[in-house]
Design a protein around this motif. Structure first.
Motif, PDB file in Angstrom:
ATOM      1  N   GLY B  28      56.538  29.822  62.750  1.00 47.93           N
ATOM      2  CA  GLY B  28      57.502  30.782  63.298  1.00 47.93           C
ATOM      3  C   GLY B  28      58.159  31.671  62.269  1.00 47.93           C
ATOM      4  O   GLY B  28      58.894  32.600  62.623  1.00 47.93           O
ATOM      5  N   HIS B  29      57.909  31.427  61.007  1.00 51.21           N
ATOM      6  CA  HIS B  29      58.518  32.268  59.970  1.00 51.21           C
ATOM      7  C   HIS B  29      57.811  33.616  59.887  1.00 51.21           C
ATOM      8  O   HIS B  29      56.594  33.693  59.770  1.00 51.21           O
ATOM      9  N   VAL B  30      58.619  34.658  59.928  1.00 48.33           N
ATOM     10  CA  VAL B  30      58.093  36.018  59.948  1.00 48.33           C
ATOM     11  C   VAL B  30      57.689  36.483  58.552  1.00 48.33           C
ATOM     12  O   VAL B  30      56.669  37.126  58.360  1.00 48.33           O
ATOM     13  N   SER B  31      58.531  36.158  57.587  1.00 46.96           N
ATOM     14  CA  SER B  31      58.320  36.671  56.227  1.00 46.96           C
ATOM     15  C   SER B  31      57.574  35.666  55.365  1.00 46.96           C
ATOM     16  O   SER B  31      57.807  34.459  55.451  1.00 46.96           O
ATOM     17  N   LEU B  32      56.699  36.194  54.530  1.00 42.86           N
ATOM     18  CA  LEU B  32      55.924  35.351  53.620  1.00 42.86           C
ATOM     19  C   LEU B  32      55.853  36.038  52.266  1.00 42.86           C
ATOM     20  O   LEU B  32      55.622  37.259  52.182  1.00 42.86           O
ATOM     21  N   PHE B  33      56.050  35.261  51.221  1.00 48.72           N
ATOM     22  CA  PHE B  33      56.076  35.778  49.854  1.00 48.72           C
ATOM     23  C   PHE B  33      55.093  35.001  48.990  1.00 48.72           C
ATOM     24  O   PHE B  33      54.889  33.796  49.189  1.00 48.72           O
ATOM     25  N   TRP B  34      54.556  35.687  48.004  1.00 45.30           N
ATOM     26  CA  TRP B  34      53.826  35.033  46.924  1.00 45.30           C
ATOM     27  C   TRP B  34      54.541  35.329  45.611  1.00 45.30           C
ATOM     28  O   TRP B  34      54.927  36.480  45.348  1.00 45.30           O
ATOM     29  N   TYR B  35      54.707  34.273  44.811  1.00 43.05           N
ATOM     30  CA  TYR B  35      55.290  34.395  43.488  1.00 43.05           C
ATOM     31  C   TYR B  35      54.340  33.746  42.481  1.00 43.05           C
ATOM     32  O   TYR B  35      53.597  32.816  42.812  1.00 43.05           O
ATOM     33  N   GLN B  36      54.417  34.220  41.255  1.00 40.20           N
ATOM     34  CA  GLN B  36      53.667  33.624  40.150  1.00 40.20           C
ATOM     35  C   GLN B  36      54.669  33.057  39.150  1.00 40.20           C
ATOM     36  O   GLN B  36      55.647  33.731  38.797  1.00 40.20           O
TER      37      GLN B  36
END
Lengths: 117, 115
Positions: B28-36
Motif C-alpha cells: 500500500g505504500h505509494v512512494s519508493l526510494f532507492w539509496y546507495q
C-alpha cells in the motif's frame, strides 16, 4: 542549500552512561522535517522519530529523548542509561516540504555509538 | 508484507557483470526510494517513484544504473557492466504517501561487492 551535520564521528561510553548525539541542520525552507534513524550492524535503517519544523516540543520515548531548537538549528538526541544494544550508527536526516517532486532525505554522515559493558 | 523486503541480501558480481536488485515495499505504500550507502558513509539518494512514475532520478550515478517499478509495487534496480566503485549497500525504502514529511521505512539492504 540543505545540509545536515553530525560533528561526532564516533562516541564510546560505558553502559548506564547518558549520551547525547548532536545534529545541526541548514535549510532555507520554513517547513521541513527532521528524522533520526538507527543503523545496527545488520544494516537496516530503523526509524526512531520524525519532527516537523512547527513543533518544537521536546519528546521522550523511554530512554530516548530529543531536543529540537530552531534558534540554533539543532535536533539533538539523548540516550539515558545507555545499554550495549544501543550500539549502532545513528543518522540524522532532513526533508524539505517545498522540494517539489523531490522527496529525498538529506543525511548526516552518522555517529557511531559504542556502548561498552 | 510487514516491512520492506529486499533481495538478494548479498551479491558478489564480477566486474562487467549485470546485476538486478529487487525491492518489495510495504503493502500500500505509494512512494519508493532507492539509496546507495558506501562503507562508513550516510545513504545517498538514487531515485524516487510515486506509484509507477519515476519522479526523480537525479541521484543515479551513471547511465549504467536503471530503476523501474512497472506496476507501482515491486521495484528493480539494475546495474549494467558493474564496476568496483559500485560496491555498496543498496537500500530500498517506502512511505505511505508522497509528501516530504511522511516517515520513510527502510529494508535491510542488498550488499553488493564487485570483484
Amino acid at each position: 542549500a540543505q545540509k545536515v551535520t553530525q560533528a561526532q564521528t564516533e562516541i564510546s561510553v560505558v553502559e548506564k552512561e547518558d549520551v547525547t548525539l548532536d545534529c545541526v541542520y541548514e535549510t532555507r525552507d520554513t517547513t521541513y522535517y527532521l528524522f533520526w534513524y538507527k543503523q545496527p550492524p545488520s544494516g537496516e535503517l530503523v526509524f526512531l522519530i520524525r519532527r516537523n519544523s512547527f513543533d518544537e516540543q521536546n519528546e521522550i520515548s523511554g530512554r530516548y529523548s530529543w531536543n529540537f531548537q530552531k534558534s540554533t538549528s539543532s535536533f539533538n538526541f539523548t540516550i539515558t542509561a545507555s545499554q550495549v544494544v544501543d550500539s549502532a550508527v545513528y543518522f540524522c536526516a532532513l526533508s524539505e516540504a517545498n522540494a517539489g517532486n523531490n522527496r529525498k532525505l538529506i543525511w548526516g554522515l552518522g555517529t557511531s555509538l559504542a556502548v561498552n559493558p | 508484507g510487514a516491512g520492506v523486503s529486499q533481495s538478494p541480501r548479498y551479491k558478489v558480481a564480477k566486474r562487467g557483470q549485470d546485476v538486478a536488485l529487487r525491492c518489495d515495499p510495504i503493502s500500500g505504500h505509494v512512494s519508493l526510494f532507492w539509496y546507495q550507502q558506501a562503507l562508513g558513509q550516510g545513504p545517498e539518494f538514487l531515485t524516487y517513484f510515486q506509484n509507477e512514475a519515476q519522479l526523480d532520478k537525479s541521484g543515479l550515478p551513471s547511465d549504467r544504473f536503471f530503476a523501474e517499478r512497472p506496476e507501482g509495487s515491486v521495484s528493480t534496480l539494475k546495474i549494467q557492466r558493474t564496476q568496483q566503485e559500485d560496491s555498496a549497500v543498496y537500500l530500498c525504502a517506502s512511505s505511505l504517501v508522497g509528501y516530504s514529511g511522511n516517515t520513510i521505512y527502510f529494508g535491510e539492504g542488498s550488499w553488493l561487492t564487485v570483484v
